[in-house]
Design an enzyme around this catalytic site. Structure first.
Site, PDB file in Angstrom:
ATOM      1  CG  MET A 104       8.426  23.775   0.878  1.00 43.91           C
ATOM      2  SD  MET A 104       7.932  24.580   0.070  1.00 43.91           S
ATOM      3  CE  MET A 104       6.842  25.430   0.787  1.00 43.91           C
ATOM      4  NE  ARG A 140      -5.722   0.141  12.801  1.00 45.53           N
ATOM      5  CZ  ARG A 140      -4.850   0.390  12.339  1.00 45.53           C
ATOM      6  NH1 ARG A 140      -4.128   1.720  11.510  1.00 45.53           N
ATOM      7  NH2 ARG A 140      -4.492  -0.953  11.628  1.00 45.53           N
ATOM      8  CE  LYS A 182      -0.105  -0.350   5.211  1.00 43.58           C
ATOM      9  NZ  LYS A 182      -1.454  -0.176   6.319  1.00 43.58           N
ATOM     10  CE1 TYR A 241      11.905  31.184   6.364  1.00 42.13           C
ATOM     11  CE2 TYR A 241      12.232  29.048   5.908  1.00 42.13           C
ATOM     12  CZ  TYR A 241      11.696  30.463   5.055  1.00 42.13           C
ATOM     13  OH  TYR A 241      11.672  30.560   4.325  1.00 42.13           O
TER      14      TYR A 241
END
Length: 380
Positions: free
Chosen positions: A320, A145, A47, A267
């Site tokens: 990013m 679940r 998956k 940052y």
């Protein structure tokens, strides 16, 4: 090295490279398969695009290695896999979404029925056709679940009026705490699964994920469903990882610069240079799956990269599109502009990075390389 069709541009136009060794995936599958007795089949969970490594390529390699049963999450993944593996058995773990039964039948996909409503819909389809269509039934043994409650499972499977001609092709459950084998939850789930499925022991049963395979034969039943171990990940915490790495992430150096002692990096000005530093800025960031949480501050270290055997710590926040590395102690000729740096791979385990990011290696693998050149080749 060969590149797959989705690489639309020359290598030099990518800021990084994701190399995937499908032979190593097959090697890991054989390692797990060899741990089973003759009554168990080793399937494969592929998956999330085979945990970020490529469903098509990995599926074909595993089928060639002898794997015949595959588990994906959603029907779309199953249909895509069917296009390249026409003879495989394919289960969709997330079950029978409304209105999708026709697609399951058209593409010979087996839903894992995870609620009473799904069982009733599937058995209704079988009754209307007068035949049994293959599907698994999931019983919840404590993870809360997907899955029928033990009471729903017992009542449904024991009632011919509910089941009609439907005979499940698999009965399954899922471990909640397999990564910590000593956890009492594992034995509790094993005992409940064994008890609730005992009246149907003539049907194939499945409980083990990667950790369950490594935990031993009590958990193996008829089908095991390894996932993270196939991709070199660490299934059991605080134990040596026996699996072979299958993916390597490399990012290119954009600039090398000097940072004076006392200046801050990145940052938020969260990391202060404690000495004069030489930094390399590489073309990878959280948009490429290098998780922001692995950055460093003055209070805690961050992750690291490797350059020809030399450790290069991450300095400051991961942004990013770029990461700053401390290359002060790396020979200068190894950190030239345009050179590749190993951000994850044989020398930087995903589990090690995950520890710095307060997560698990699953998240790293499934997030990788959205903007990288993707190469299928042995890891070197």
């Amino acid at each position: 090295m060969s590149a797959p069709p989705e690489n639309r541009f020359p290598s030099d136009l990518y800021g990084g490279r994701l190399t995937i060794d499908v032979d190593a995936v097959s090697q890991n599958w054989r390692f797990l398969n060899d741990r089973l007795n003759g009554n168990s089949e080793c399937a494969a969970a592929i998956k999330a695009d085979a945990y970020g490594t490529g469903q098509r390529e990995v599926g074909q390699a595993l089928f060639a290695a002898g794997c015949r049963t595959f588990f994906v999450a959603v029907p779309a993944e199953a249909v895509a896999l069917r296009q390249v593996l026409p003879d495989a058995i394919i289960y969709a773990l997330n079950g029978l979404l409304p209105g999708t039964s026709g697609a399951y039948l058209e593409h010979d996909i087996r839903p894992v029925l995870g609620s009473l409503a799904e069982v009733e819909e599937w058995t209704g389809l079988c009754k209307a056709s007068g035949r049994s269509f293959d599907a698994a039934v999931h019983v919840d043994t404590g993870i809360h679940r997907l899955g029928l409650s033990p009471e729903e499972f017992t009542r449904s499977l024991g009632d011919p009026g509910v089941m009609g001609p439907f005979v499940p092709s698999l009965l399954m459950s899922h471990l909640a705490c397999g990564s910590t084998p000593a956890h009492e939850m594992n034995r509790r789930q094993l005992d409940l699964f064994r008890d609730v499925t005992a009246p149907h022991a003539h049907l194939p049963r499945s409980l083990a994920n990667s950790a369950g395979v490594l935990m031993g034969g009590d958990y193996h039943f008829n089908v095991v469903r390894p996932g993270i171990s196939l991709y070199g990940g660490q299934a059991i915490e605080d134990e040596p990882n026996p699996m072979t790495p299958v993916a390597k992430v490399e990012a290119r150096i954009m600039i090398v610069r000097d940072v004076p002692e006392g200046d801050t990096i990145g940052y938020g000005a969260l990391h202060t240079a404690k000495r004069p530093l030489r930094n390399a800025v590489v073309a990878a960031g959280y948009a490429d799956g290098m998780l922001r949480r692995a950055g460093s501050t003055d209070e805690r270290p961050g992750g690291f990269a490797m350059i020809a055997g030399h450790k290069a710590p991450i300095l400051g926040r991961i942004s990013m599109d770029m990461i700053t590395l401390d290359v002060t102690d790396v020979p200068e000729h190894l950190v030239e502009r345009g050179a590749y740096v190993e951000m994850m791979g044989p020398n930087v385990a995903a589990a090690d990075l995950a520890a710095y990011a307060d997560t698990i290696d699953y998240e790293y693998l499934t997030s990788l390389g959205r903007r990288f050149e993707r190469v299928y080749a042995p890891l070197t």
